[in-house]
Design an enzyme around this catalytic site. Sequence first.
Site, mmCIF file in Angstrom:
data_model
loop_
_atom_site.group_PDB
_atom_site.id
_atom_site.type_symbol
_atom_site.label_atom_id
_atom_site.label_comp_id
_atom_site.label_asym_id
_atom_site.label_seq_id
_atom_site.Cartn_x
_atom_site.Cartn_y
_atom_site.Cartn_z
ATOM 1 N N SER A 109 33.122 47.494 40.169
ATOM 2 C CA SER A 109 34.208 47.391 39.187
ATOM 3 C C SER A 109 35.270 48.462 39.244
ATOM 4 C CB SER A 109 33.635 47.357 37.777
ATOM 5 O OG SER A 109 33.250 46.043 37.468
ATOM 6 N N SER B 52 35.766 44.983 36.910
ATOM 7 C CA SER B 52 36.099 44.871 35.506
ATOM 8 C C SER B 52 36.986 45.980 34.972
ATOM 9 C CB SER B 52 34.806 44.848 34.691
ATOM 10 O OG SER B 52 34.103 46.070 34.865
ATOM 11 N N LYS C 224 38.436 53.885 30.580
ATOM 12 C CA LYS C 224 38.018 52.505 30.329
ATOM 13 C C LYS C 224 37.408 52.387 28.934
ATOM 14 C CE LYS C 224 35.252 48.918 32.740
ATOM 15 N NZ LYS C 224 34.361 48.684 33.893
#
Length: 486
Positions: free
Chosen positions: A183, A159, A84
């Site tokens: 997330s 996310s 990420k």
Amino acid sequence: MSATELLALGAADLAARVAGGRATAADVARDVAMLRERDRLGRDGLNAVVHHDDAAVAADAAAVDALVRDGTAGPLAGVPVAVKDNIATLAMPTTCGSRILEGYVSPYEATAVARLRAAGALIVAKTNMDEFAMGSSTEFSAYGPARNPVDPGRVPGGSSGGSAAAVAAGLVPIALGSETGGSVRQPAAFCGGVGVKPTYGRVSRYGLVAFASSLDAVAVFGRTVDDAALGTEVISGRDPHDATSADVPVPRFRDAADGALAGLVVGVPREFFPDSLDPRLRALCDRALDAMRDAGATVREVSLPHTAYAIPTYYIIAPAEASSNLARFDGVRYGLRLEGDGLRDMYEQTRSRGFGAEVTRRVLLGTYVLSAGYYDAYYRKALDVRACIAADYRRVFADGVDVLFTPTTPSPAFPFGAKSDPYEMYLSDIFTVTANLAGIPAMSQPIGRLDGLPVGGQFLAAHFDESTMFRAAFGLERALGPEAHR
Ligand code: GLN
């Protein structure tokens, strides 16, 4: 072996193949680049990958292949991993999906990334995310929305949606994401993968850009429970760079595969199955619980009475901490600077143009709840309720429950733009935020499909008891078999 065949292997099988000389890390590096372009994982397609550097990966692959020849290959030899965009890597930028960090390259690497690399993994991509990890859909990134590989008309969740999509699209068996309130578990559920949030303190946060420090965790996606267990095992353990990382032994989480569901007490918290829950989703959970019962588990209804306060509590504490953590992005220290009329105006220009709407909303909300006069009314009260939520979990685990089982989300992946009211979006975290508030480990895995869309089931366990959580997850994965994807 075709590119997709090599990349379709589980992480452990792929590493064994590389370690055994039947494939090379260089082959993997080449196949990853090929698949990424062919299946359009970048901006022109799924928009899951926001940075890549094929030359750096090729160099890393050559180094791994040299270790293999020396007979010192690690447990992830040649395994491609996506990371990420809020986790620091030396190669590729680290921009948190934000304009304010455009072009920023970290001078150091996150401990989780360093440990993956030391185990032989190839860090092949940085993945798309909601700006600063605030969101549940990966619609709100400076790079534009990411798409769900199962249905590109829908969000991948967030996310960490880019990492979830990269795993689901077959680019990597393992990816890193981050969790503050769900997330990783929520996008894993939306994309049909496995997502693990370890116990707070299990994995070092060094190099994870802080959102809400008392809730944040580096978390792991896997295509299967085994991939996720292996990834979690490699990155876990005390790190002198993070004072909150715990000095507790790290069991071999993959060994939990040898455990059985028989003898496990599975708690079903009634607050996670409200009357308003989609009955078809409830039926998929019941099917999973029946499979666990048939395999010898005991299923027991329990209560976590403070669950109703989880969303308001989370949306006070997380923005409060975020408003403080994000103060560092001021146009002086990092990334973007927009000139203004004097210092104060420079701050204002930079922050108001560098941050998107959701981040701005959180900073304002956080500043408000921490301000004199409101601190006691909101922030302190939220901390008290957080303690009650954590106590609920301590009580059920002390009462003999080994793991809890719940749905991961109230619905499968939604179409783009479906949740335009921020509060609606916040409600998609309703089943995930309590694990972060309590600091306990939790994970999501596929338990079936609704209208063709993946649905996730969640296990939660006591602090540092990931082994029991994985034991349940391996057991359920085995018990459901192909049903998990139908
Ligand atoms: N969706 C939640 C939020 O917007 C959780 C985010 C996260 O876990 N990083 O805060």
